[in-house]
Motif scaffolding. Structure first.
Motif, PDB file in Angstrom:
ATOM      1  N   TRP A 124     -17.826  16.059  15.591  1.00 21.66           N
ATOM      2  CA  TRP A 124     -16.654  15.427  14.715  1.00 21.66           C
ATOM      3  C   TRP A 124     -17.331  14.889  13.515  1.00 21.66           C
ATOM      4  CZ3 TRP A 124     -11.983  14.638  13.172  1.00 21.66           C
ATOM      5  CH2 TRP A 124     -11.860  13.316  12.553  1.00 21.66           C
ATOM      6  N   TYR A 127     -17.733  17.664  11.012  1.00 18.70           N
ATOM      7  CA  TYR A 127     -16.509  18.044  10.682  1.00 18.70           C
ATOM      8  C   TYR A 127     -16.023  17.125   9.483  1.00 18.70           C
ATOM      9  CZ  TYR A 127     -11.614  18.824  10.305  1.00 18.70           C
ATOM     10  OH  TYR A 127     -10.334  19.100   9.757  1.00 18.70           O
ATOM     11  N   GLN A 128     -16.329  15.761   9.517  1.00 16.04           N
ATOM     12  CA  GLN A 128     -15.883  14.923   8.682  1.00 16.04           C
ATOM     13  C   GLN A 128     -16.753  15.013   7.278  1.00 16.04           C
ATOM     14  OE1 GLN A 128     -16.552  11.117  11.048  1.00 16.04           O
ATOM     15  NE2 GLN A 128     -14.681  10.440  10.403  1.00 16.04           N
ATOM     16  N   THR A 130     -18.262  17.925   6.466  1.00 14.37           N
ATOM     17  CA  THR A 130     -18.335  19.302   5.706  1.00 14.37           C
ATOM     18  C   THR A 130     -16.923  20.113   5.915  1.00 14.37           C
ATOM     19  OG1 THR A 130     -19.360  20.351   7.625  1.00 14.37           O
ATOM     20  CG2 THR A 130     -20.709  19.529   5.960  1.00 14.37           C
ATOM     21  N   GLY A 131     -16.204  19.897   6.870  1.00 11.86           N
ATOM     22  CA  GLY A 131     -15.136  20.558   7.474  1.00 11.86           C
ATOM     23  C   GLY A 131     -15.566  21.726   8.198  1.00 11.86           C
ATOM     24  N   GLU A 132     -16.803  21.731   8.868  1.00 14.46           N
ATOM     25  CA  GLU A 132     -17.317  22.799   9.565  1.00 14.46           C
ATOM     26  C   GLU A 132     -18.186  21.871  10.764  1.00 14.46           C
ATOM     27  OE1 GLU A 132     -19.908  25.017   6.881  1.00 14.46           O
ATOM     28  OE2 GLU A 132     -18.440  25.818   5.880  1.00 14.46           O
ATOM     29  N   LYS A 137     -16.242  27.097  10.026  1.00 16.94           N
ATOM     30  CA  LYS A 137     -15.013  26.436   9.273  1.00 16.94           C
ATOM     31  C   LYS A 137     -13.737  26.306  10.375  1.00 16.94           C
ATOM     32  CE  LYS A 137     -13.061  25.104   5.337  1.00 16.94           C
ATOM     33  NZ  LYS A 137     -13.527  23.925   4.819  1.00 16.94           N
ATOM     34  N   GLU A 140      -8.158  22.037   8.334  1.00  9.75           N
ATOM     35  CA  GLU A 140      -8.070  20.650   7.680  1.00  9.75           C
ATOM     36  C   GLU A 140      -7.143  20.059   8.812  1.00  9.75           C
ATOM     37  OE1 GLU A 140      -6.840  20.870   3.731  1.00  9.75           O
ATOM     38  OE2 GLU A 140      -8.610  22.231   3.097  1.00  9.75           O
TER      39      GLU A 140
END
Length: 297
Positions: A124, A127-128, A130-132, A137, A140
């Motif tokens: 998490w 992801y926060q 870089t979105g990855e 990937k 969103e």
């Protein structure tokens, strides 16, 4: 009869010590290796005091349970878990009962194979930012603790001293070879799917987990531990919710206590309070019962 927590087995085993980790100790038996799972507990990279009664027994017996459940999916390193077969090597067999595993010696592959079914924890945080996650990937708008459309494989390069290093799968392919990396990914995802479905039938969500593999006689086998509270993130289904820190079924009482204390995380913390140790022990016994359907004793 109740036995005291075991912080180390060095004085209980008549065999050379090969390695002492945060929880496990490895001893050389010649052809095989002996793993002793102690009751030591670690958090934030520190081994804490005191040890947690029954923790090592739970970890060892859960691993043995899951190795048995998954042996048709993948061969593993287990020879036996019977302390009586150690003979004079075990100086105090009753203290070691249920916490030993004799295993075949495999060449460890220096990769931690992580599978995530939910976006939480370190995934998490990635992801926060870089979105990855490990270069994968993701869509969103995902929410913390949300279930992913399909599980993802997010390896880490092993580091026996500090933290393991999260790496993209392409980097893993470079480090150990494309064919072996692909095999480990496939086996990891298959193992996760098996345990996820098994746990779901028992009211448990398997958020993520990690595996270690070795090479023996030219084949990939499963080693170390599998689907324990120290190697997996279990959530009670009835406590599952989004956007918060879920109280996971493991050493969460220890983490919560330390996080709320005045400890600076840069020095050895004070001994854990008795009630924190007792609640942590209860958590480990509870997850063992819920997964296996049996009590420890």
């Amino acid at each position: 009869m109740t036995y005291p927590a075991v912080s180390t087995a060095v004085d209980l085993i008549d065999a050379p010590l090969l390695y002492k980790g945060k929880v496990r100790e490895l001893y050389d038996l010649g052809e095989h290796m002996l793993i002793v799972v102690t009751d030591r507990i670690s958090a934030f990279d520190y081994v804490l005091e005191p040890a947690v009664p029954e923790k090592g027994n739970v970890l060892n017996r859960l691993s043995a349970f899951w190795f048995g459940q998954t042996k048709e999916l993948l061969e593993n390193h287990v020879v036996h878990i019977d302390v009586d077969r150690l003979g004079s090597i075990a100086k105090e067999p009753e203290l070691l009962r249920n916490r030993i595993m004799v295993v075949r010696k495999a060449q460890r592959i220096d990769m931690e194979c992580v599978v995530r079914g939910y976006i939480t924890g370190g995934g998490w945080r990635q992801y926060q930012a870089t979105g990855e996650v490990n270069g994968i990937k993701l869509p969103e708008g995902l929410r913390k603790n949300g279930q992913l459309h399909e599980p993802i494989f997010t390896p880490a390069a092993k580091n026996d001293v500090g933290h393991d290093e999260d790496i993209p799968f392409a980097k893993m392919q470079e480090l150990i070879g494309e064919e072996l990396a692909n095999e480990l990914k496939e086996k990891s995802l298959k193992l996760y799917g098996f345990a996820r479905d098994y746990c779901a039938e028992r009211g448990i969500l398997l958020a993520d987990c990690k595996f270690e593999f070795g090479i023996l006689d030219g084949k990939v086998i499963l080693i170390d531990e599998i689907f324990t509270p120290d190697a997996s993130r279990f959530w009670a289904k009835d406590k599952y919710t989004l956007d918060v820190e879920i109280d996971s079924m493991d050493k969460e009482p220890v983490r919560a206590y330390l996080a709320s204390s005045s400890w600076d995380k840069n020095s050895t913390p004070d001994p854990l309070p008795e009630e924190v140790v007792a609640e942590t022990s209860r958590r480990y016994l509870d997850i063992y019962h819920r997964i296996t359907g049996h009590s420890l004793n």
